[in-house]
Design an enzyme around this catalytic site. Structure first.
Site, PDB file in Angstrom:
ATOM      1  N   ILE A   1       0.836  -1.213   0.000  1.00 34.95           N
ATOM      2  CA  ILE A   1       0.000   0.000   0.000  1.00 34.95           C
ATOM      3  C   ILE A   1       0.868   1.260   0.000  1.00 34.95           C
ATOM      4  CG2 ILE A   1      -1.519   1.397   1.503  1.00 34.95           C
ATOM      5  CD1 ILE A   1      -3.278  -0.958   1.859  1.00 34.95           C
TER       6      ILE A   1
ATOM      7  N   ASP B   1      14.037   0.328  11.996  1.00 32.51           N
ATOM      8  CA  ASP B   1      12.877  -0.252  12.685  1.00 32.51           C
ATOM      9  C   ASP B   1      12.126   0.890  13.367  1.00 32.51           C
ATOM     10  OD1 ASP B   1      11.106  -1.593  14.468  1.00 32.51           O
ATOM     11  OD2 ASP B   1      12.455  -3.332  14.523  1.00 32.51           O
TER      12      ASP B   1
ATOM     13  N   LYS C   1       7.353  11.829  15.869  1.00 30.03           N
ATOM     14  CA  LYS C   1       8.338  12.415  16.793  1.00 30.03           C
ATOM     15  C   LYS C   1       9.616  12.788  16.031  1.00 30.03           C
ATOM     16  CE  LYS C   1       8.502  12.822  21.015  1.00 30.03           C
ATOM     17  NZ  LYS C   1       8.245  14.110  21.693  1.00 30.03           N
TER      18      LYS C   1
ATOM     19  N   SER D   1      -4.421   3.533   8.882  1.00 29.95           N
ATOM     20  CA  SER D   1      -5.170   2.875   9.954  1.00 29.95           C
ATOM     21  C   SER D   1      -5.929   1.670   9.378  1.00 29.95           C
ATOM     22  CB  SER D   1      -6.105   3.908  10.596  1.00 29.95           C
ATOM     23  OG  SER D   1      -6.755   3.366  11.710  1.00 29.95           O
TER      24      SER D   1
ATOM     25  N   LYS E   1      -4.682   0.023  16.056  1.00 34.20           N
ATOM     26  CA  LYS E   1      -5.233   0.984  15.087  1.00 34.20           C
ATOM     27  C   LYS E   1      -6.198   1.972  15.772  1.00 34.20           C
ATOM     28  CE  LYS E   1      -3.237  -0.773  11.327  1.00 34.20           C
ATOM     29  NZ  LYS E   1      -2.152  -0.110  10.595  1.00 34.20           N
TER      30      LYS E   1
ATOM     31  N   ILE F   1      -8.139  -4.324   0.127  1.00 40.30           N
ATOM     32  CA  ILE F   1      -7.425  -3.793  -1.034  1.00 40.30           C
ATOM     33  C   ILE F   1      -6.740  -4.958  -1.752  1.00 40.30           C
ATOM     34  CG2 ILE F   1      -5.713  -2.130  -1.852  1.00 40.30           C
ATOM     35  CD1 ILE F   1      -8.155  -0.824  -0.447  1.00 40.30           C
TER      36      ILE F   1
END
Ligand code: COA
Length: 290
Positions: free
Chosen positions: A34, A82, A142, A159, A177, A206
């Site tokens: 995606i 990561d 962040k 999400s 989520k 999807i």
């Protein structure tokens, strides 16, 4: 895996070709099915990009492939990063700013998932998914915050819809989520005065994605005809929504969750006749994994 975009997107999509000229997008999970296509659309429409992943070869190769979509495009692939480690993300951000000048847009898309019932889901497994999906999304913003603040940027979190109702074997991802939606909403409010927008995209089923390969309902369950629009979504559907949310057309849109699922979640799940037998077997296993 995945349905990728080509140059024809620039002329056949609803968007102006250079809409993101001079902009830079930073994408976690950018080599996945995606987020790769989200990045492709942004690059085809003028942006440069950095994609982040854990797998070095896959991330670097994907970056080169995306870069080849538009002459003059710059796409950096940074593997071995990561999202659970904010310091490795910060290094990726610094490298991006050094090479591409800045970051305007952030896609927090890195995710981990698998089907597992509660009885067999260990505490560590739950923690892994929460750490990748929720903490990883927090860490991404962040690490990018300085750039977002400087450039009045925008964020999209990837999400899901499965926490809108109770989806068996998805307690870990549903919790993560739901947390991402809450995080995005809070950031929209905190960052609004800074001119930073924060939204979520919630994809449904999807086609051709790793998510579908991992999470498709049991093959015995026909589900496409249960999707009100009577088809699966495409990666291009998600790309179009991404372009919209980052574009000036969405300059007053923040704190929203954009569901791209053909109204599937309104049907209330896909288990049909399989429920409750599908959970009975899992629940009755006497050995609970801690
Ligand atoms: N079912 C149940 N538990 C599982 C599991 C599965 N399919 N896969 C992993 N786990 C558990 C492991 O057993 C371990 O728990 P334990 O220590 O109690 O045995 C825990 O999860 C962590 O596993 P590990 O392999 O160390 O995690 P990781 O952090 O390297 O990997 C995952 C994270 C588990 C989410 C892995 O699936 C992943 O890396 N996914 C990335 C891609 C992805 O999921 N994409 C989804 C797109 S929708």
């Amino acid at each position: 895996m995945g349905n990728t975009l080509d140059q024809s997107y620039v002329t056949r999509s609803a968007w102006k070709p250079d809409i993101f000229k001079g902009k830079v997008v930073f994408v976690t999970g950018g080599a996945g099915s995606i987020c790769r296509v989200q990045t492709e659309a942004m690059v085809l429409l003028g942006a440069n990009a950095t994609i982040i992943g854990r797998n070095v070869a896959k991330t670097e190769t994907t970056a080169k492939e995306i870069e080849s979509l538009r002459p003059g495009a710059k796409v950096i692939g940074l593997g071995n990063v990561d999202v659970r480690d904010v310091n490795s993300l910060k290094k990726a951000v610094d490298h991006t700013v050094e090479q591409l000048g800045k970051i305007d847009y952030v896609i927090a898309g890195a995710a981990g998932n698998f089907l597992c019932d509660f009885n067999h889901l260990s505490s560590n497994a739950f923690k892994s998914v929460i750490s990748i999906d929720l903490l990883g999304s927090f860490n991404t913003v962040k690490a990018c915050f300085e750039q977002l603040r400087k450039n009045k940027g925008a964020i999209i979190f990837v999400s899901a819809t499965l926490h809108y109702y109770g989806v068996p074997f998805q307690s870990h991802v549903g919790a993560a989520k739901a947390g991402i939606d809450a995080l995005s909403n809070a950031l929209a409010v905190e960052f609004g005065p800074l001119g930073i927008r924060s939204n979520c995209i919630a994809p449904g089923a999807i086609d051709g994605t790793e998510g579908m390969a991992r999470l498709a309902p049991p093959s015995a369950t026909p589900f496409v005809n249960k999707i009100p629009l009577q088809r699966m979504g495409t990666t291009e559907d998600i790309a179009d929504n991404t372009v919209y949310l980052f574009s000036p057309a969405a300059s007053y849109i923040t704190g929203t969750i954009s569901v791209v699922d053909g109204a599937w979640w309104h049907i209330g799940g896909v288990m049909g006749d399989l429920y409750p037998s599908i959970v009975e077997q899992a629940n009755n296993d006497p050995e609970t994994k801690l």
